[in-house]
Design an enzyme around this catalytic site. Structure first.
Site, short mmCIF file in Angstrom:
data_model
loop_
_atom_site.label_atom_id
_atom_site.label_comp_id
_atom_site.label_asym_id
_atom_site.label_seq_id
_atom_site.Cartn_x
_atom_site.Cartn_y
_atom_site.Cartn_z
N ASN A 42 0.88 -1.18 0.00
CA ASN A 42 0.00 0.00 0.00
C ASN A 42 0.91 1.22 0.00
OD1 ASN A 42 -1.79 2.05 0.47
ND2 ASN A 42 -2.42 1.37 2.51
N TRP A 43 1.00 1.86 -1.16
CA TRP A 43 1.95 2.97 -1.31
C TRP A 43 1.40 4.28 -0.74
CZ3 TRP A 43 4.30 2.22 -6.94
CH2 TRP A 43 5.05 1.04 -6.95
N LYS A 44 0.13 4.27 -0.34
CA LYS A 44 -0.51 5.46 0.25
C LYS A 44 -0.29 6.68 -0.66
CE LYS A 44 -0.17 3.21 4.68
NZ LYS A 44 -0.13 3.30 6.12
N HIS A 60 -9.53 1.04 4.79
CA HIS A 60 -8.27 1.24 5.52
C HIS A 60 -8.52 2.18 6.71
CE1 HIS A 60 -4.18 2.42 6.48
NE2 HIS A 60 -3.78 1.36 5.82
N GLU A 76 -6.92 4.56 7.87
CA GLU A 76 -6.69 5.99 7.61
C GLU A 76 -7.92 6.62 6.96
OE1 GLU A 76 -3.01 5.46 5.52
OE2 GLU A 76 -2.01 4.93 7.40
N GLU A 92 -5.20 -4.94 10.49
CA GLU A 92 -4.20 -3.89 10.66
C GLU A 92 -4.49 -3.15 11.97
OE1 GLU A 92 -2.29 -2.65 6.68
OE2 GLU A 92 -4.05 -1.43 6.97
N GLY A 112 2.62 2.33 10.77
CA GLY A 112 3.57 3.43 10.65
C GLY A 112 4.27 3.79 11.95
N SER A 154 3.57 -2.12 10.27
CA SER A 154 5.02 -2.17 10.49
C SER A 154 5.64 -3.53 10.14
CB SER A 154 5.36 -1.77 11.93
OG SER A 154 4.95 -0.43 12.17
N GLY A 168 3.09 -1.14 4.27
CA GLY A 168 3.13 0.29 3.97
C GLY A 168 4.56 0.73 3.67
N GLY A 169 5.22 1.30 4.65
CA GLY A 169 6.54 1.91 4.46
C GLY A 169 7.55 1.01 3.76
P1 13P Z 1 3.19 0.39 7.65
O1 13P Z 1 3.71 -0.90 7.08
O2 13P Z 1 3.95 1.59 7.18
O3 13P Z 1 3.02 0.32 9.14
O4 13P Z 1 1.70 0.60 7.04
C1 13P Z 1 0.79 -0.45 7.13
C2 13P Z 1 -0.42 -0.11 6.35
O5 13P Z 1 -1.15 0.80 6.70
C3 13P Z 1 -0.70 -0.88 5.14
O6 13P Z 1 -1.99 -0.66 4.68
#
Ligand code: 13P
Length: 248
Positions: free
Chosen positions: A9-11, A94, A96, A164, A170, A209, A230-231
């Site tokens: 997920n590149w956000k 998600h 967020e 999640e 994050g 994470s 994510g990251g």
């Molecule tokens: P991180 O891997 O950066 O914690 O993000 C997870 C995420 O929100 C994937 O959708």
């Protein structure tokens, strides 16, 4: 037997140049076989991304879609439009979006219907906050989110669910493999109860994470079928290491 799935997920990150560079690095690699892989760039980068990864082992997904098929929905993108530009997957609900766009379970349920109708494969996200975990309500929160989003769904084979925990996203604080496994096993029971369909074949991803150094310990858990990353998905070497950990 559930095939492992690793999704990036590149956000809201990247540019045309960086998206092309990252995808080129991924598609020129040869990760271990047997893992299904997808990345989810922003809407605006999807078309260009497809020109780079269109026929590779990396499938494309979007980070959201509209609940509506078409019409007066300024700023929205329909599931059919996503399929048209090469998307096979879509992330829904998600945390967020639940938090910043106030997405409700009912809206996520409507998006899920729209995604399935358009032939996209949905990844429905659930997870509790730190406060909810500390209060002992994590399972109640997650089961309510599942019930809210999945009511009436009978095609669990096409559905992927991602656990999640909000406190792990994050933050560098991963759920322990035992915490994640406990929740995933609980979710599999919930899925069957909610839908009335056997959930043995449904893939449940862990997100929060996930890094090359913790992925293997998560993936050995019997109910963890891959990761939503994510990251670490923004660094080709790290994402590839996570894919390889899922294959092992
Ligand atoms: P991180 O891997 O950066 O914690 O993000 C997870 C995420 O929100 C994937 O959708």
């Amino acid at each position: 037997m559930r095939q492992p799935l690793v999704v990036g997920n590149w956000k809201m990150q990247g540019s045309l140049v960086s998206v092309e560079a990252l995808l080129s690095d991924l598609v020129s690699a040869t990760p271990a076989a047997g893992v299904e892989v997808a990345v989810c760039p922003t809407f605006i980068h999807l078309g260009h991304a497809f020109t780079v990864c269109g026929h590779s082992f990396v499938a494309l997904g979007a980070q959201d879609c509209s609940h509506a098929k078409s019409g007066a929905h300024t700023g929205e993108v329909s599931a059919a439009m996503l399929a048209e530009v090469g998307c096979r997957w879509v992330i829904l609900g998600h945390s967020e979006r639940r938090q910043h766009q106030d997405e409700s379970d009912a809206l996520i349920a409507a998006k899920l219907v729209a995604a399935v109708e358009a032939g996209l494969r949905p990844i429905v996200c659930v997870g509790e906050t730190r406060q909810q975990r500390d209060a002992g309500t994590a399972q109640a929160v997650v089961s309510a989110q599942l019930a809210g989003a999945l009511q009436g769904q009978a095609n669990l084979g096409q559905l992927v669910v991602a656990y999640e925990p909000v406190w792990a996203i994050g933050t560098g604080l991963t759920a322990t493999p035992e915490q994640a496994q406990q929740m995933h096993a609980f979710m599999r029971v919930c899925l069957a109860k909610i839908t009335g369909v056997d959930a043995t074949a449904t893939r449940i991803l862990y997100g929060g994470s996930v890094k090359p150094d913790n992925a293997a310990n998560l993936f050995v858990q019997p109910d963890i079928d891959g990761a939503l990353v994510g990251g670490a998905a923004l660094v080709a070497a790290d994402f590839l290491a996570i894919i390889n950990a899922a294959a092992a």
